[in-house]
Design a protein around this motif. Structure first.
Motif, PDB file in Angstrom:
ATOM      1  N   ALA A  31     125.565  26.317  11.440  1.00  0.00           N
ATOM      2  CA  ALA A  31     125.355  27.474  10.588  1.00  0.00           C
ATOM      3  C   ALA A  31     125.581  28.582  12.115  1.00  0.00           C
ATOM      4  CB  ALA A  31     123.643  26.509  10.602  1.00  0.00           C
ATOM      5  N   LEU A  32     125.819  29.504  11.420  1.00  0.00           N
ATOM      6  CA  LEU A  32     125.613  30.479  11.799  1.00  0.00           C
ATOM      7  C   LEU A  32     124.023  30.889  12.499  1.00  0.00           C
ATOM      8  CD1 LEU A  32     126.974  32.942  13.021  1.00  0.00           C
ATOM      9  CD2 LEU A  32     125.907  33.898  10.695  1.00  0.00           C
ATOM     10  N   GLN A  33     124.697  31.077  14.022  1.00  0.00           N
ATOM     11  CA  GLN A  33     123.272  31.295  14.938  1.00  0.00           C
ATOM     12  C   GLN A  33     123.456  32.892  15.495  1.00  0.00           C
ATOM     13  OE1 GLN A  33     122.749  28.549  17.866  1.00  0.00           O
ATOM     14  NE2 GLN A  33     122.657  27.123  16.481  1.00  0.00           N
ATOM     15  N   VAL A  34     122.086  33.211  15.120  1.00  0.00           N
ATOM     16  CA  VAL A  34     122.239  35.300  15.446  1.00  0.00           C
ATOM     17  C   VAL A  34     120.818  35.039  16.486  1.00  0.00           C
ATOM     18  CG1 VAL A  34     122.120  37.347  14.739  1.00  0.00           C
ATOM     19  CG2 VAL A  34     123.110  36.254  13.346  1.00  0.00           C
ATOM     20  N   ALA A  35     121.302  35.936  17.654  1.00  0.00           N
ATOM     21  CA  ALA A  35     120.654  36.173  18.343  1.00  0.00           C
ATOM     22  C   ALA A  35     119.916  37.479  17.813  1.00  0.00           C
ATOM     23  CB  ALA A  35     120.471  36.323  19.927  1.00  0.00           C
ATOM     24  N   SER A  36     118.942  37.638  17.759  1.00  0.00           N
ATOM     25  CA  SER A  36     118.225  38.889  18.012  1.00  0.00           C
ATOM     26  C   SER A  36     117.407  39.152  18.844  1.00  0.00           C
ATOM     27  CB  SER A  36     116.353  38.622  16.583  1.00  0.00           C
ATOM     28  OG  SER A  36     115.256  37.413  17.157  1.00  0.00           O
ATOM     29  N   SER A  37     116.662  40.451  19.006  1.00  0.00           N
ATOM     30  CA  SER A  37     115.912  41.232  20.213  1.00  0.00           C
ATOM     31  C   SER A  37     114.871  41.907  19.633  1.00  0.00           C
ATOM     32  CB  SER A  37     117.026  42.429  21.113  1.00  0.00           C
ATOM     33  OG  SER A  37     116.169  42.920  22.081  1.00  0.00           O
ATOM     34  N   ALA A  49     122.304  56.671  17.158  1.00  0.00           N
ATOM     35  CA  ALA A  49     121.776  55.172  17.981  1.00  0.00           C
ATOM     36  C   ALA A  49     122.991  54.446  18.137  1.00  0.00           C
ATOM     37  CB  ALA A  49     119.887  54.030  17.596  1.00  0.00           C
ATOM     38  N   MET A  50     123.160  53.115  19.446  1.00  0.00           N
ATOM     39  CA  MET A  50     124.536  52.433  19.274  1.00  0.00           C
ATOM     40  C   MET A  50     123.737  50.668  19.520  1.00  0.00           C
ATOM     41  SD  MET A  50     127.147  52.826  22.467  1.00  0.00           S
ATOM     42  CE  MET A  50     127.436  53.600  22.512  1.00  0.00           C
ATOM     43  N   HIS A  51     124.278  50.382  18.800  1.00  0.00           N
ATOM     44  CA  HIS A  51     124.090  49.080  19.038  1.00  0.00           C
ATOM     45  C   HIS A  51     125.061  47.995  19.548  1.00  0.00           C
ATOM     46  CE1 HIS A  51     120.873  49.636  15.715  1.00  0.00           C
ATOM     47  NE2 HIS A  51     121.878  50.610  15.042  1.00  0.00           N
ATOM     48  N   VAL A  52     124.679  47.048  20.979  1.00  0.00           N
ATOM     49  CA  VAL A  52     125.259  46.584  21.454  1.00  0.00           C
ATOM     50  C   VAL A  52     125.239  44.901  20.776  1.00  0.00           C
ATOM     51  CG1 VAL A  52     125.809  45.786  23.441  1.00  0.00           C
ATOM     52  CG2 VAL A  52     125.289  47.801  23.148  1.00  0.00           C
ATOM     53  N   VAL A  53     127.160  44.469  20.657  1.00  0.00           N
ATOM     54  CA  VAL A  53     126.767  43.093  20.479  1.00  0.00           C
ATOM     55  C   VAL A  53     126.741  42.359  21.466  1.00  0.00           C
ATOM     56  CG1 VAL A  53     127.300  41.323  18.529  1.00  0.00           C
ATOM     57  CG2 VAL A  53     127.029  43.767  17.623  1.00  0.00           C
ATOM     58  N   VAL A  54     126.477  40.735  21.067  1.00  0.00           N
ATOM     59  CA  VAL A  54     126.876  39.918  22.769  1.00  0.00           C
ATOM     60  C   VAL A  54     127.042  38.558  22.233  1.00  0.00           C
ATOM     61  CG1 VAL A  54     126.050  38.740  25.325  1.00  0.00           C
ATOM     62  CG2 VAL A  54     124.771  41.070  24.173  1.00  0.00           C
ATOM     63  N   VAL A  55     128.158  38.325  22.004  1.00  0.00           N
ATOM     64  CA  VAL A  55     128.985  37.370  21.922  1.00  0.00           C
ATOM     65  C   VAL A  55     128.798  35.970  22.911  1.00  0.00           C
ATOM     66  CG1 VAL A  55     130.585  35.792  20.149  1.00  0.00           C
ATOM     67  CG2 VAL A  55     129.830  37.885  19.935  1.00  0.00           C
TER      68      VAL A  55
END
Length: 69
Positions: A31-37, A49-55
């Protein structure tokens, strides 16, 4: 003659069987796990607004790399 009358039903049944067989033989993927903030910051006026994605993932070992090559 009877087959020509029911060609639409035959095509729909073939499409359903093909779609079901694709799902039946597909490997089970994790399952795809997406961290949310919950942090939301307002952008300064005039700037988008700039979004930062952390893998986060572990590196593949040499045997795992050779399996995909």
């Amino acid at each position: 003659m009877n087959v020509a009358k029911n060609m639409e039903v035959i095509a729909v049944a073939a499409a359903i069987l093909l779609g079901a067989s694709c799902y039946a033989i597909a490997p089970a993927a994790p399952a795809l796990q997406v961290a949310s903030s919950s942090h939301v910051s307002a952008a300064p006026a005039g700037k988008a607004a700039m979004h930062v994605v952390v893998v986060k993932a572990k590196r593949l070992s040499a045997t795992e790399k050779s399996r995909f090559a």
